[in-house]
Structure formats: structure tokens, C-alpha cells
Design a protein around this motif. Sequence first.
Motif, PDB file in Angstrom:
ATOM      1  N   VAL A 139       7.266  29.135  36.364  1.00 41.80           N
ATOM      2  CA  VAL A 139       7.512  27.481  35.591  1.00 41.80           C
ATOM      3  C   VAL A 139       6.124  26.571  36.475  1.00 41.80           C
ATOM      4  N   ASP A 140       5.057  25.745  35.126  1.00 44.18           N
ATOM      5  CA  ASP A 140       4.314  25.131  36.542  1.00 44.18           C
ATOM      6  C   ASP A 140       4.825  24.070  35.792  1.00 44.18           C
ATOM      7  N   LEU A 141       4.310  22.489  36.595  1.00 43.65           N
ATOM      8  CA  LEU A 141       5.072  21.126  36.636  1.00 43.65           C
ATOM      9  C   LEU A 141       3.632  20.618  36.458  1.00 43.65           C
ATOM     10  N   ASN A 142       2.513  20.902  35.923  1.00 43.29           N
ATOM     11  CA  ASN A 142       1.749  20.293  35.823  1.00 43.29           C
ATOM     12  C   ASN A 142       1.962  19.231  34.768  1.00 43.29           C
ATOM     13  N   ARG A 143       2.622  19.744  33.989  1.00 39.94           N
ATOM     14  CA  ARG A 143       3.298  18.397  32.549  1.00 39.94           C
ATOM     15  C   ARG A 143       4.515  18.230  33.523  1.00 39.94           C
ATOM     16  N   ALA A 144       4.981  18.677  34.310  1.00 34.67           N
ATOM     17  CA  ALA A 144       6.363  17.405  34.497  1.00 34.67           C
ATOM     18  C   ALA A 144       5.963  15.992  34.976  1.00 34.67           C
ATOM     19  N   GLY A 145       6.683  15.284  34.524  1.00 32.87           N
ATOM     20  CA  GLY A 145       6.674  13.608  34.596  1.00 32.87           C
ATOM     21  C   GLY A 145       5.009  13.325  33.735  1.00 32.87           C
ATOM     22  N   VAL A 146       4.725  13.465  32.520  1.00 30.50           N
ATOM     23  CA  VAL A 146       3.653  13.476  31.788  1.00 30.50           C
ATOM     24  C   VAL A 146       4.324  12.048  31.204  1.00 30.50           C
ATOM     25  N   PRO A 147       3.742  11.481  30.504  1.00 24.96           N
ATOM     26  CA  PRO A 147       4.455  10.480  29.832  1.00 24.96           C
ATOM     27  C   PRO A 147       4.570  10.459  28.376  1.00 24.96           C
ATOM     28  N   LEU A 148       6.357  10.599  28.217  1.00 29.59           N
ATOM     29  CA  LEU A 148       6.279  10.490  26.477  1.00 29.59           C
ATOM     30  C   LEU A 148       6.794   9.115  25.485  1.00 29.59           C
ATOM     31  N   ILE A 149       6.742   9.319  24.516  1.00 30.42           N
ATOM     32  CA  ILE A 149       7.410   8.479  23.665  1.00 30.42           C
ATOM     33  C   ILE A 149       8.502   9.468  23.285  1.00 30.42           C
ATOM     34  N   GLU A 150      10.008   8.674  22.729  1.00 27.09           N
ATOM     35  CA  GLU A 150      10.454   9.651  21.320  1.00 27.09           C
ATOM     36  C   GLU A 150      10.411   8.960  20.947  1.00 27.09           C
ATOM     37  N   MET A 151      10.049   9.231  19.223  1.00 27.20           N
ATOM     38  CA  MET A 151      10.358   8.517  18.019  1.00 27.20           C
ATOM     39  C   MET A 151      11.624   8.850  17.473  1.00 27.20           C
ATOM     40  N   VAL A 152      12.735   8.407  17.356  1.00 24.82           N
ATOM     41  CA  VAL A 152      13.564   9.066  16.157  1.00 24.82           C
ATOM     42  C   VAL A 152      14.027   8.643  14.958  1.00 24.82           C
ATOM     43  N   THR A 153      13.588   9.294  14.178  1.00 27.06           N
ATOM     44  CA  THR A 153      14.033   8.387  12.715  1.00 27.06           C
ATOM     45  C   THR A 153      15.317   8.464  12.312  1.00 27.06           C
ATOM     46  N   GLU A 154      15.208   7.145  11.330  1.00 31.20           N
ATOM     47  CA  GLU A 154      16.211   7.329  10.482  1.00 31.20           C
ATOM     48  C   GLU A 154      16.686   8.547   9.393  1.00 31.20           C
ATOM     49  N   PRO A 155      17.860   9.088   9.018  1.00 28.47           N
ATOM     50  CA  PRO A 155      17.527  10.100   7.833  1.00 28.47           C
ATOM     51  C   PRO A 155      17.351   9.749   6.189  1.00 28.47           C
TER      52      PRO A 155
END
Length: 476
Positions: A139-155
Motif C-alpha cells: 500500500v502506498d498512501l502518497n495518493r491518500a487524501g489527494v483532492p478529487l472532483i467527481e463529475m456524474v453525467t446524465e445518461p
Amino acid sequence: MDNTWEPVIGLEVHCQLATATKLFCGCANTFGEEPNTHTCVVCSAQPGALPVLNQGAVKHAVRACLALDAEVSEHSVFARKNYFYCDLPKGYQISQYDRPLALGGGVALPDGSRVRFERIHMEEDAGKAIHDRGSRTLVDLNRAGVPLIEMVTEPDLSSSEEAKAFLVALREILRYTRVSDGDMEKGSLRCDVNVSIHHPNTPFGVKVEVKNLNSIRHVGGAIEHEIARQTEVLEGGGRVVQETRAWNPDRRETSTMRSKENAEDYRYFPEPDLPPLVLARDWIEDQRTLLVELPAARRSRFQGELGLSEYDAQVLCADRSVADLFEGTLALGVAAKDLANWITNDLMRALGERDLELEDGRLSAKGLADLVRLVQEGTIHRSAGREVLGSMLESGKDAATLVGELGLEQISDPSAIEALCRTALLGREDVAAQVRDGKLKALGALVGPVMKASQGKANPKEVRDTLLRLIEDAAG
Ligand code: ADP
Ligand code: ZN
Ligand code: MG
């Protein structure tokens, strides 16, 4: 009744924000470094450690929402999404659930259609589980807590081609606004696809989700395979099962990962360690005024105001730094069409040959303008100009200096050119006779050797003029 199968596709896209630090702690947001060197009590989930929201990440996220035309909420709420996996040390991910950062919005596709977003929310990335030789998981935790946005499209999508065009347009906007580097290879942009098929004018079919696609090509492949697979299942009288599948790029097919979890399985609840995210309307509007011109608007301006072709506008605007260089150089008085040629042909090739992005090179608008002028004035050949351009990218030196260093100055001295022409004419009375007969094309047989003898530095127009004069003089 229409018996054709119509695909229905919706995407969930995760994008890492290009912030200096992580979402809830001061650790650096980096990629590709020694594992577990950018961790702290917060992102490694030590008992009692508390998250503090990174304001820079909020700015990036809001900028993305505004550029994507979404309605940013003045009041959003972080929530815990609980699940167990070795890359998630807290046992939950801080995300947003029923009060996301933004609702609505969308992206226009080149064909004029629009893909709408349901929602855009902020969340933290998990660490990375590395399955080592099949025997153990690291396990590499360097990426843990990196900020993301999630964009959910309509179908709203109905083919793999549309989905790919959507991702290209979306990535362009995220890069333009400097929200993210959008690099799918590094995992900065990752995509889950939801696919179902139905007959037109009937309710949607059962959807299947394919997780964690990390290239646009894989997105296309996974969608095509799912459409074919579901068609076969339904035509064979079977039923599509709602489930999560994985894409195997080598076998070019999807396979079952797990049956679909429901939202209850995550036991979402408001994050008790963070207050609601409250943004003043004025502040949101200030962020809007700070937005740069987006690629689609810039392309149509380049076509409308500068008369560039659709192709040139497309190539110039695909990368904001390239478009900025174009406009910066234009402002120094270089003609638009000529400059567009330099950038879309010569500069793009020079960058490609060196595997460089423009940002990594050292070319300035002033440098490029000087170079184009040296060629226009005939100091150097266009082909020499290409060579200079490559050196400018690498060294950052100015064009005139490089022309001297590389010995590329064009020979325009009449006596030097005449000497070369006389040598080329020796023993070529046949060519001279043809030229006297009016077959000017034959002259090429002499121009070539002169250019070669001058190592490409002779001014070709003067070479032609001189050869013609010498041939005529010899006749008279
Ligand atoms: P879930 O409850 O499984 O998370 P959502 O309704 O939130 O499902 O939708 C998740 C994604 O799936 C969205 O991108 C949405 O557009 C897409 N989607 C929803 N229904 C369908 C469907 N029948 N076929 C294909 N995609 C769908
Ligand atoms: Zn940390
Ligand atoms: Mg959902």
C-alpha cells in the motif's frame, strides 16, 4: 415497434485537482515519488487526527464547476462513505453525498450536442494498492487524501464515439482552467462507465457499471464490448444483471467484479469532523470573473476574427499554452496565417520529436516572432528556421544567436552565388540549351547542385536569377 437496440451511457469521471497539498492535510500532492513519503497523521488515519479543508482545493473545484456551467451551491456538506479496503486507512472516504458542491452543468460536443451533468462533488482520493507478484499487496498512501472532483453525467450518451468526444472536451476544459493536468496515464483523470441498452421509446434497461478506466481508448473499448455483450444476452432471451464489471484491456472484454452495492451499503452520514462548506455568492461570482476564455469560445474567435481554418483553430486551441503563445506572438505583429503555419506544423513537430510539452520548452512569443521575421526577411531559409526553432525550445537562446552558432545564415552575396553557379554550369551545356529553348523547368537540374554545394544556405531565388543570367550571357 422499433426493435433496434439503443445504447444509453452515463459516465462518472474522477479528476485529481492540481493543488500543492492534499485535501485535508499539508502533505504534498505529488505523483510518482517514493511510496509513503508524503503522509502524515491525518492522511494515514492515526487516531484523533482531524481534517482541515484545503481552501486551494475548494477554489480549483469551484473553478471547474463554473467552467462546466454547473450551479455552485452556497452550502454543501462533506459525508463519510464507509467501506473497507487496504488502500483506505480510515475505513471511510470523505466525500459529499446529498449536498454536493454543484448541480447541473454540461459540456458541448463538437457536433453541437450537449452532455449534461447530474452533479459535481468533492472528495478525497484513496491510497494505491499494489498487487505485487500476485503473492502480496503493498500500500502506498502518497495518493491518500489527494483532492478529487467527481463529475456524474446524465445518461445522455449513446455511443463509444460520443463518450470519447465528451472526455476529450472535458479534459480540455479541465486543463485550460488549470484545474488538473488531466493526465489519464498518471491517473489524474479516471472514468467509470454505465451502460445499458433498450428499444427506443421504452424505459431504460438495466445498467452495468465498468470501473476504473484509465484511458480514452479503454473507455471506448469497454462501452463497445458491453453493448455487444448485452445485445447478445437480451437477444438470447436472457436478462442483464445489474453489476460492477472490470475491463481487461488485453482480452478486450469486461468481466464481473461484484454485484452492485446499494448506497445503504456505504452507510453515508455527515462528516462530524468538518463543518458544512459555506461559500458566499459574491465569492463564487468573483471566481467566475477570474475564469479564462474556454477552448470552444477561443476556437470560434480564432476562426471568426482571425479568419483561421477550423483545423488551425482546433490545433492552436487544444492546449492553452500553445494558444497563449500564438496570441502573444500575434500581438508582436506577425501575420496570423503564417504564424498559424509555424505553430501547427513546425512547432508541433519540433515538440513531438523531443517529446516535450510547450510548457516544458523555453520558447517565448518574442523569440518566435524574431524567428519568423528572420525567415521572412530572407536571412535564413524556412528549413533552417525549423532547425533554429528546435534549438530555441531546448536552449531558450534567441533566434539570431542560434543562426550564428549553427552557421545557418543564408548566402546572398552575389559573387559567392555566381561562383557556385559557374561551377554547376560546367559541362551542362545540355541544360543551358533546354533553358534557352524556353524549358525553364530544366533549370532545376542546376539549382539542386548549387543548393547542395552551399549546404542549403544559398538564397534559392538569387540562385535561379544568377543561373538564368549566366545562361543568357553565354548565348549572347
Ligand atoms: P447509482 O444509483 O447506481 O449510482 P445513478 O442513477 O446515480 O446510479 O447513476 C450513475 C450513473 O449511471 C450516471 O452517470 C447516470 O447517468 C448513469 N445511468 C443511470 N441510469 C442508467 C441507465 N439505465 N443506463 C446507463 N446509464 C445510466
Ligand atoms: Zn497528510
Ligand atoms: Mg449514484
